[in-house]
Design a protein around this motif. Structure first.
Motif, short mmCIF file in Angstrom:
data_model
loop_
_atom_site.label_atom_id
_atom_site.label_comp_id
_atom_site.label_asym_id
_atom_site.label_seq_id
_atom_site.Cartn_x
_atom_site.Cartn_y
_atom_site.Cartn_z
N SER A 77 39.45 66.60 -16.68
CA SER A 77 39.65 65.37 -17.47
C SER A 77 40.93 64.65 -17.03
CB SER A 77 39.75 65.79 -18.94
OG SER A 77 39.55 64.72 -19.79
N THR A 78 41.02 63.38 -17.34
CA THR A 78 42.18 62.49 -17.10
C THR A 78 42.44 62.10 -15.64
OG1 THR A 78 44.10 63.94 -16.64
CG2 THR A 78 43.50 63.60 -18.96
N HIS A 80 45.68 61.78 -14.82
CA HIS A 80 47.11 62.09 -14.84
C HIS A 80 47.67 62.40 -13.44
CE1 HIS A 80 50.76 63.37 -16.86
NE2 HIS A 80 50.75 64.49 -16.18
N CYS A 104 34.58 73.91 -13.07
CA CYS A 104 35.94 74.44 -12.94
C CYS A 104 36.34 74.51 -11.47
CB CYS A 104 36.01 75.82 -13.57
SG CYS A 104 34.80 76.95 -12.88
N VAL B 135 39.31 76.58 -18.08
CA VAL B 135 38.10 75.76 -18.13
C VAL B 135 36.96 76.50 -18.84
CG1 VAL B 135 36.54 74.26 -16.83
CG2 VAL B 135 38.84 74.65 -15.97
N ASP B 158 51.81 68.95 -19.79
CA ASP B 158 50.68 68.02 -19.59
C ASP B 158 49.32 68.72 -19.71
OD1 ASP B 158 50.91 69.55 -17.30
OD2 ASP B 158 50.56 67.89 -15.91
N LYS B 159 49.30 70.01 -19.96
CA LYS B 159 48.03 70.74 -19.93
C LYS B 159 46.98 70.27 -20.94
CE LYS B 159 49.00 72.74 -16.28
NZ LYS B 159 49.93 71.59 -16.05
N LEU B 161 46.27 67.30 -21.67
CA LEU B 161 45.62 66.13 -21.07
C LEU B 161 44.54 66.58 -20.08
CD1 LEU B 161 48.85 64.08 -20.23
CD2 LEU B 161 47.33 63.81 -22.20
N LYS B 162 44.78 67.71 -19.43
CA LYS B 162 43.91 68.12 -18.34
C LYS B 162 42.84 69.14 -18.74
CE LYS B 162 46.12 68.54 -14.43
NZ LYS B 162 47.12 69.00 -13.47
N TYR B 163 43.10 69.87 -19.79
CA TYR B 163 42.14 70.89 -20.25
C TYR B 163 41.90 70.71 -21.75
CZ TYR B 163 43.57 72.68 -15.74
OH TYR B 163 43.84 72.79 -14.40
N PRO B 164 41.41 69.53 -22.15
CA PRO B 164 41.33 69.23 -23.60
C PRO B 164 40.45 70.20 -24.39
CG PRO B 164 40.18 67.55 -22.29
CD PRO B 164 40.96 68.39 -21.32
#
Lengths: 232, 232
Positions: A77-78, A80, A104, B135, B158-159, B161-164
């Motif tokens: 996601s994102t 960033h 993944c 994931v 920031d995790k 944002l990346k692994y909601p």
């Protein structure tokens, strides 16, 4: 006695094998396509938070514009990481794997499609920043020329025992956040022994994006590999 | 225009959906089975090297023998973590997912089989130490009562944002290695804001296995959850 679970397991393993063999074929197609265009492809893998993006930022700052680089960034996601890398001026394609069922890893057909968005004729180096994960990215060949792994000191020196395939498929291992050695219990010689049992030829470097230590050696390795690939 | 890639993607998503719906059914079966035996199940997830095993060691030392605990440990390879946890005296079942095609998570049917090796009637708390990965473990319900996530400070703020999804499915988040705050650029309030957007009800604790900070609060939470589950 064969149980329902064993049957399910056998069926699962067959599905996995089929997926991996299709992926291997597509990875070879990618490799041929990149070679024809004269593009050297580096696939960078690591755990979440080991410093892939920071390392690649430093790398791009040093090798561009001399070496024309582009990046494919994989995340569930994102945008960033893509945003962070775009600052360097390199064209960046963000792949969000939640469009692929939350994968993944970056499969070869995902790379194929992402590469359509890059001007390969104007690219000498394509960096793939894989999804942060030590398992599946090691199983899915992307079509890269070289695989690099980043392991950060806080993750511990036991990782080769637990994720052996990742350490086996990589050409270079960067021990990152080496500046944090003082506060973590990390045995570098033990780590090196564990890695070399799996992969005797791997190059192991230490680095820190914070102090800059090791970044020169890493980019020198990358330049050499690109130069060497041109001569082939 | 629909491309070959789009068709492949749709087929992949369908396969993923089928796998996840079978898993959800089996997870419910696990949950019923554990409830019937009076076993409270905690599923612990994190990146590789965030400190799952060290935290669980400290936890078992504090709650046993008062609370009868057992552990299922998932790793792609080795019995390294199981060996570390066995020292506490808890029965430990090691699952090596390379027997399941190198899975990067513990699926519900894998938990079902591993639980056969545990004396559930003599167990009050079953801890699942999932495979180190942000994931897929979030996508595969194990049949646990509660999910815990460990995020270590070196991994970065920031995790979420990346692994909601990972942050969405957990009941408690432990910010581990808090003793390393001095050398990493980690913004705790920013992290908390990012997590609460995804999961307003989550409990967030800070901890360090090195200094012992936060371990009491974490085990107090666990004791409360176990007590509460008994009253239901």
């Amino acid at each position: 006695m064969e149980t329902v679970n064993d049957k399910r397991r056998m069926r699962e393993i067959k599905v996995v094998e089929r997926v991996l063999s299709v992926n291997a074929r597509m990875a070879e197609q990618n490799r041929r396509r990149f070679a024809e265009k004269g593009v050297f492809v580096l696939n960078v893998m690591s755990s979440p938070g080991s410093g892939k993006t920071a390392t690649l930022q430093k790398t791009l700052e040093r090798i561009m514009p001399e070496i024309k680089a582009a990046v494919i960034v994989g995340d569930v996601s994102t945008t960033h990481d893509a945003d962070r890398l775009s600052v360097t001026g390199a064209p960046v394609v963000q792949v969000n794997t939640d469009a692929f069922g939350g994968d993944c890893h970056l499969a070869a057909h995902v790379i194929e499609k992402a590469a359509d968005e890059i001007d390969l004729a104007a690219t000498r180096l394509l960096i793939i920043e894989n999804v942060g994960n030590l398992v599946c990215p090691a199983e899915f060949d992307t079509g890269s020329n070289k695989n690099a792994m980043i392991l950060s000191i806080p993750e511990g020196d036991d990782k080769p025992l637990k994720y052996p395939l990742m350490f086996s498929v990589c050409d270079i291992l960067v021990l990152n956040k080496i500046d944090s050695m003082g506060i973590f219990d990390f045995d570098v010689p033990a780590l090196e022994r564990r890695v070399r049992v799996l992969n005797p030829g791997i190059l192991i470097l230490t680095a820190s994006c914070k102090t800059g230590e090791g970044i020169e050696r890493w980019t020198a390795w990358l330049r050499d590999e690109i130069r060497h690939s041109r001569q082939q």
